[in-house]
Design a protein around this motif. Structure first.
Motif, PDB file in Angstrom:
ATOM      1  N   ASP A 168       0.904  -1.243  -0.067  1.00  0.00           N
ATOM      2  CA  ASP A 168      -0.105   0.030  -0.009  1.00  0.00           C
ATOM      3  C   ASP A 168       0.809   1.205   0.085  1.00  0.00           C
ATOM      4  O   ASP A 168       0.555   2.052  -0.714  1.00  0.00           O
ATOM      5  N   ALA A 214       2.437   1.569  -3.343  1.00  0.00           N
ATOM      6  CA  ALA A 214       1.538   2.016  -4.269  1.00  0.00           C
ATOM      7  C   ALA A 214       1.148   3.421  -4.274  1.00  0.00           C
ATOM      8  O   ALA A 214       0.949   3.990  -5.220  1.00  0.00           O
ATOM      9  N   SER A 215       1.126   4.030  -3.136  1.00  0.00           N
ATOM     10  CA  SER A 215       0.735   5.351  -2.730  1.00  0.00           C
ATOM     11  C   SER A 215       1.851   6.289  -3.226  1.00  0.00           C
ATOM     12  O   SER A 215       1.446   7.339  -4.086  1.00  0.00           O
ATOM     13  N   ARG A 226       1.508   6.371  -7.036  1.00  0.00           N
ATOM     14  CA  ARG A 226       0.019   7.118  -7.417  1.00  0.00           C
ATOM     15  C   ARG A 226       0.552   8.658  -7.461  1.00  0.00           C
ATOM     16  O   ARG A 226      -0.030   9.497  -8.291  1.00  0.00           O
ATOM     17  N   THR A 227       1.198   9.013  -6.262  1.00  0.00           N
ATOM     18  CA  THR A 227       1.477  10.555  -6.214  1.00  0.00           C
ATOM     19  C   THR A 227       2.459  10.738  -7.461  1.00  0.00           C
ATOM     20  O   THR A 227       2.296  12.001  -8.089  1.00  0.00           O
ATOM     21  N   ALA A 240       2.572   9.518 -10.333  1.00  0.00           N
ATOM     22  CA  ALA A 240       1.981   9.367 -11.660  1.00  0.00           C
ATOM     23  C   ALA A 240       0.960  10.447 -11.810  1.00  0.00           C
ATOM     24  O   ALA A 240       0.733  11.044 -12.953  1.00  0.00           O
ATOM     25  N   GLU A 241       0.249  11.092 -10.823  1.00  0.00           N
ATOM     26  CA  GLU A 241      -0.481  12.342 -10.873  1.00  0.00           C
ATOM     27  C   GLU A 241       0.235  13.538 -11.191  1.00  0.00           C
ATOM     28  O   GLU A 241      -0.096  14.439 -11.986  1.00  0.00           O
ATOM     29  N   SER A 247      -0.239  -2.213 -10.599  1.00  0.00           N
ATOM     30  CA  SER A 247      -0.296  -0.557 -10.604  1.00  0.00           C
ATOM     31  C   SER A 247      -0.964  -0.082 -11.965  1.00  0.00           C
ATOM     32  O   SER A 247      -1.550   0.933 -11.898  1.00  0.00           O
ATOM     33  N   ASP A 273      -4.473   0.298 -11.918  1.00  0.00           N
ATOM     34  CA  ASP A 273      -5.179   1.311 -10.826  1.00  0.00           C
ATOM     35  C   ASP A 273      -4.733   2.544 -11.350  1.00  0.00           C
ATOM     36  O   ASP A 273      -5.474   3.716 -10.956  1.00  0.00           O
ATOM     37  N   LEU A 274      -3.733   2.692 -12.347  1.00  0.00           N
ATOM     38  CA  LEU A 274      -3.314   4.146 -12.799  1.00  0.00           C
ATOM     39  C   LEU A 274      -4.149   4.580 -14.297  1.00  0.00           C
ATOM     40  O   LEU A 274      -3.763   5.591 -14.547  1.00  0.00           O
ATOM     41  N   LEU A 294      -5.433   7.744 -15.056  1.00  0.00           N
ATOM     42  CA  LEU A 294      -4.552   9.097 -15.415  1.00  0.00           C
ATOM     43  C   LEU A 294      -3.849   8.942 -16.905  1.00  0.00           C
ATOM     44  O   LEU A 294      -3.366  10.026 -17.214  1.00  0.00           O
TER      45      LEU A 294
END
Length: 617
Positions: A290, A293-294, A297-298, A300-301, A333, A336-337, A340
């Motif tokens: 987790d 992955a977080s 995500r940051t 990727a954003e 991932s 999940d992404l 984006l």
């Protein structure tokens, strides 16, 4: 104050130029301006100023050049906080309206949004404004920008090329050929083998009613392509020829893959580029990742954000020891992404069914075909393939996973330049010689997550009934996801097995690696791949460390390896880079390293009864 990099490097205040003399201060300013709004590490600045071999006084000299740059900024009446040092490096603060590169990116983003919203007139005008910002090749007055800066300049030129292509397509769609013919004539004269540009010129002349000229342009282009490359033109240029030949008819076929720009009636909007969804099957469960992955995500954003200042693809290296689940993490991932990166998600792997890994050129060809390039149009030259891939990815928001990377040289030709794509590179090695934006290292799970992973596969009821036994099983698996998945799969097929006996059998070192196999998947096989990738000296060192125990210090490595301290330290560093020795935190002073238990058992297997090394199989 205004800064310019799209052409000669320049500073202006109220249209008055500010002089900055000296090659090094100008290189310093260029490197800072090409990373607007970000801190540039001191090490990267040193590499940019001295691309071949930095002197011993490089950091001290860098401070001198920073001082000279600040003096030039002061002469323009600038504030003292324009160029700041924040500990890790230097940060040049520039607003969007102060740097032509940032204005260019904003205009192109706005133009593409207008095009997607079916407002071609607005999009074309915005593209025109973006192109007009260019006063020549980026940083054209810097004689030798070096490898790093040179690569960024090349990416910018490719982005400019992509933008002009989109602009010309829009002008042709709007039936405004006269606005693009002069530019197209100049461009095809500079690059006569560029079939897309030649096709646009043929189409523009046809729209102007100058069919004879269009046919002459095609014939001249065909002669050059046949003479230089020994092949006929591809379908894009041939499609433009066919449209010219049909120019007098009411229904005219546009070049293959182009919007309908010829014929009666309003032009149809261009079809969207392919958005391939080519990821492998999503892993059924991802446990214990987790936090990582977080973090991803940051990252990727930030890359995908259209309002972001830096429009370059982001590269993330996901590394870790064999069996930690790098591929599963990246593929999960990727799903999940996906929100984006609406332009597609792609997956390629260097792994092959035999011992020889696939080549970079083979993977680039696979990606180009996935992106809609006809196989017949894919060049045999790997450099041309690589350039075609960068152009295909420019301006897109796309996620690309590159799996089983063995070395930096292997993956560099696949990396994009311009655009807002995210690349995830999976490797057993740390690839310290690969320039990436972020590094994520996966390790073994903690005990609770390991037991949870077993529960998701073998069944939660069994784990609840005998939690201590499953804790023993997880420990015997060294908390390694691959080993846990193998054991979980085996337990699914043995619902009546006596779990305490199963755990005891797995805890026996003589049985353990043989038990960690199911079908064609085994821990021993996974470890063997990493072992075989080592040279003879590193294999010998790994076997020696395995006989000594699980925890290593630099001092104990000298004694175990029977090498001088410097050589022993280099060998330990080499094994760490391969993720076979793992650094660990310790309250004791000095460095400490851990040799994973399953790897220790495997390395001990690689020695026969007489102490001679055996080949890993």
């Amino acid at each position: 104050m205004r800064f310019s990099v799209l052409g000669p490097l320049a500073l202006h205040v109220d249209d008055h130029p500010i002089t900055l003399t000296g090659t090094k201060p100008r290189l310093l300013l260029a490197v800072l301006l090409l990373s607007p709004g970000r801190t540039v590490a001191t090490s990267r600045l040193v590499d940019g100023l001295w691309p071949d071999a930095p002197p011993a006084s490089a950091v001290r000299n860098l401070r001198t050049y920073v001082h000279r740059l600040r003096q030039a900024l002061d002469r323009g009446g600038d504030s003292a906080d324009r160029l700041v040092h924040d500990g890790a490096g230097y940060h040049l603060r520039v607003d969007e309206d102060e740097l032509d590169l940032l204005r260019f990116r904003r205009l192109t983003d706005d133009a593409r949004r207008a095009a997607r919203g079916d407002r071609p007139e607005v999009a074309a005008e915005l593209f025109d404004q973006a192109v007009e910002l260019w006063g020549g090749p980026p940083l054209e007055d810097l004689a030798d920008p070096g490898t790093d800066l040179g690569a960024t300049v090349t990416a910018l030129r490719e982005q400019h090329r992509e933008i002009t292509t989109e602009l010309f397509d829009l002008r042709l769609r709007l039936r405004q050929p006269a606005r693009v013919i002069p530019s197209l004539r100049r461009m095809v004269a500079e690059e006569p083998l560029d079939e897309r540009r030649q096709a646009q010129l043929v189409t523009a002349l046809t729209l102007e009613g100058r069919v004879a000229e269009a046919l002459a342009v095609y014939q001249q282009a065909r002669r050059g392509i046949v003479d230089e490359l020994g092949v006929d033109p591809g379908p894009t240029l041939q499609g433009a020829l066919q449209a010219a030949l049909d120019g007098d008819s009411a229904e005219v076929r546009p070049p293959s893959g182009w919007p309908a720009v010829l014929g009666a009636g309003p032009a149809a909007p261009p079809g969207p580029p392919p958005s391939p969804q080519a990821l492998p099957m999503k892993p059924p469960s991802l446990v214990g990742r987790d936090t990582t992955a977080s973090q991803l995500r940051t990252i990727a954003e930030g890359i995908a954000d259209p309002a972001g200042a830096d429009e370059h693809a982001g590269v993330v290296l996901v590394s870790g020891a064999p069996g930690v689940g790098k591929s599963s993490f990246s593929v999960s991932s990727g799903y999940d992404l996906a929100d984006l990166f609406p332009d597609g998600q792609l997956f390629v792997s260097f792994d092959s069914s035999d011992e020889t890994p696939r080549g970079s050129g083979e993977l680039i060809r696979e990606l180009l075909v996935e992106l809609g390039v006809p196989l017949a149009d894919v060049s045999e030259d790997i450099r041309e393939r690589s350039a075609a891939l960068r152009c295909a990815l420019a301006g897109r928001r796309l996620l690309l996973i590159i799996d089983d990377v063995h070395c930096a040289q292997q993956v560099r030709p696949l990396l994009p330049g311009a655009g807002r794509s995210l690349v995830l590179i999976n490797s057993r090695q740390r690839l310290l010689d690969l320039d990436v934006g972020w590094r994520l290292t996966l390790g073994a799970l903690d005990r609770a997550d390991a037991v949870e992973l077993l529960a998701t596969i073998a069944g939660e009821r069994r784990v609840r009934e005998q939690p201590e036994v499953f804790g023993r099983i997880a420990a015997a698996c060294d908390l390694l996801p691959l080993a846990l998945r193998i054991v979980g799969s085996r337990l699914v097929t043995q619902p009546d097995v006596a779990l305490p006996g199963f755990a005891a059998h797995l805890e026996d070192e003589e049985n353990r690696l043989s038990e960690l196999a199911v079908g064609d998947i085994s821990v021993r096989g996974s470890l063997s791949v990493s072992y075989q990738a080592l040279d003879v000296d590193a294999r010998r060192a790994l076997r020696a460390l395995a006989r000594a125990g699980s925890f290593i210090t630099p001092a104990s490595a000298v004694e175990i390896l029977r090498l001088p301290r410097q050589q022993a330290n280099r060998m330990v560093e080499h094994l760490v880079q391969h993720n076979l020795l793992l650094p660990v935190d310790s309250d004791d002073p000095g460095q400490h390293f851990h040799l994973p238990e399953l790897l220790r058992l495997f390395a001990r297997e690689c020695v026969d009864a007489h102490g001679r090394p055996l080949p890993a199989t």
